[in-house]
Write an enzyme that holds these catalytic residues in place. Structure first.
Site, PDB file in Angstrom:
ATOM      1  CG  ASP A  98      -1.993  -0.967   1.236  1.00 45.10           C
ATOM      2  OD1 ASP A  98      -1.971  -1.865   0.374  1.00 45.10           O
ATOM      3  OD2 ASP A  98      -2.882  -0.858   2.095  1.00 45.10           O
TER       4      ASP A  98
ATOM      5  CG  HIS B 187       2.366   0.173   4.318  1.00 50.98           C
ATOM      6  ND1 HIS B 187       2.173  -0.760   5.310  1.00 50.98           N
ATOM      7  CD2 HIS B 187       1.206   0.850   4.183  1.00 50.98           C
ATOM      8  CE1 HIS B 187       0.929  -0.641   5.762  1.00 50.98           C
ATOM      9  NE2 HIS B 187       0.319   0.325   5.104  1.00 50.98           N
TER      10      HIS B 187
HETATM   11 ZN    ZN Z   1      -2.526   3.185   3.463  1.00 52.07          ZN
END
Ligand code: ZN
Length: 412
Positions: free
Chosen positions: A222, A365
């Site tokens: 992400d 991430h």
């Molecule tokens: Zn996020």
């Protein structure tokens, strides 16, 4: 002559008064930066004993820094980073900066460590860490509690910790909710049970086995793409013949269009994580539409991607209104190695190894160096355990599940 003498005396007098005032001011600043008394009670060497203080003036801006220098480089680097970010913000928008710190014992083995930053004497912003007393290794706050006591913990949402039991167990002690130590409530706590806005919670017994008996997982990333880490992750994935999924921000794809193109050219799944990461349950219908539709257009126009674009709502937060108003395939995750919290490659790797089950959608991430490294370590270990790595879309297909627009999923 006499007149001149009087003037001279007057001028010397004024200079003298100014000097006294100046020394007085400096003294006040000086006494303000006296190090806080350490509450650490230990026979051992105090890891925070070495304190650095500085008062400086740069381009008419006041900087007061009071920070420890420990013998652990990871802690020092963490503080350096906060300090550097604060100085950058100071240069851009503010006039004065005070950086201060505090540390206190948390039971025998832990230290509650905090760094506070205040600009222009506004209320301070505080960064909290729980560290092992001996190693100064950072710990997840949640690891201090009995896991079943915790409903949610979301550091992105102001670090609120929500307990679902009337009693919580922390360290080796159990407290009724209203007797939880102050430091926990002040720094991490929100003990009002508010249900998280995630719909379609999967049942815990939901552990599918695919028809071919293999073990598949989907790594997802992400908040990117980012300049370096996304490409490192792509290279690592290639080593394991892995296909992964990127839930990208429209604003980041605009910044790094070539990285977004590489994701698609190298056969990975491209997906949306909104334009700039608002909580979609807290904005208007019009803004929701902008966040979802604009991002989809940016992704397609930048990369030529033609497949279904799944959406992962920021913070995993969705509600019925969003799902019906903008019926996309919403995809949360079933496994969170908390890379955003530890920022430590080894911790991320251990979490991946310890928590992964076949069929998991793993949340990472692609904006941290520690994640790129932790992923490389984690995927290696899982590959050795016989896992295969596919996109989210492929994961659902392999488990014989289909996804439908207007629903939110966490795993097949
Ligand atoms: Zn996020």
């Amino acid at each position: 002559m006499t007149h001149n003498k009087k003037q001279k005396t007057l001028i010397i007098g004024i200079i003298f008064i100014i000097l006294i005032a100046l020394i007085g001011t400096l003294y006040v600043i000086k006494s303000n930066e006296t190090p806080k008394a350490l509450l650490l009670i230990s026979e051992k060497d105090d890891p925070f004993a070495n304190n650095i203080q500085s008062v400086s003036k740069k381009n008419k801006k006041h900087i007061v820094i009071n920070r420890p220098e420990t013998d652990q480089s990871n802690i020092n680097e963490m503080i350096d980073e906060i300090e550097q970010d604060a100085i950058t913000s100071l240069e851009e928008y503010k006039k004065s900066l005070v950086l201060d710190w505090n540390a206190s014992n948390l039971f025998d083995q832990y230290v509650n460590f905090e760094i506070s930053i205040s600009f222009d004497q506004e209320p301070a912003q505080t960064f909290h860490y729980i560290l092992h007393f001996d190693s100064l290794e950072t710990l997840e706050v949640t690891s201090l509690f009995n896991k079943k006591s915790i409903e949610t913990f979301n550091i992105e949402n102001n670090g609120s910790l929500i307990f679902k039991e009337t009693e919580i167990t922390m360290g080796d002690q159990t407290f009724p909710q209203d007797k939880i130590p102050d430091v926990i409530i002040k720094d991490y706590g929100n003990i009002k049970p508010t249900p998280p806005p995630v719909v379609n919670k999967p049942k815990p017994e939901d552990k599918p086995v695919p028809g071919d008996g293999k073990k598949y997982v989907a790594f997802t990333f992400d908040d990117g793409p980012s300049k370096d880490y996304t490409l490192q992750i792509l290279d690592t994935a290639a080593q394991y013949n892995a296909k992964v999924t990127f839930f990208t921000l429209g604003s980041q794809v605009e910044k790094f269009p070539d990285v977004a193109k590489s994701i698609v050219e190298r056969g990975h799944q491209l997906a949306s994580h909104s334009y700039n990461h608002p909580d979609l349950t807290k904005i208007s219908k019009e803004d929701q539409a902008y966040q979802i539709n604009t991002t989809e257009n940016i992704l397609r126009n930048t990369t030529g991607y033609t497949k279904n674009i799944m959406v992962r709502p920021p913070y995993g937060a969705s509600n019925e209104q969003l799902l019906s108003h903008l019926p996309k395939t919403y995809m949360n995750w079933s496994n969170d190695p908390r890379d955003w919290e530890s920022r430590n490659a080894q911790t991320i790797c251990n979490n991946i190894i310890n928590d992964t089950k076949p069929g998991d959608v793993i949340l990472l991430h692609d904006i941290y160096d520690s994640t790129a490294q932790g992923f490389a370590c984690g995927i290696k270990a899982l590959a050795e355990q016989g896992y295969e790595f596919v996109t989210v879309e492929q994961l659902f297909a392999n488990y014989g599940k289909t996804t439908q627009n207007g629903n939110i999923y966490r795993r097949p």
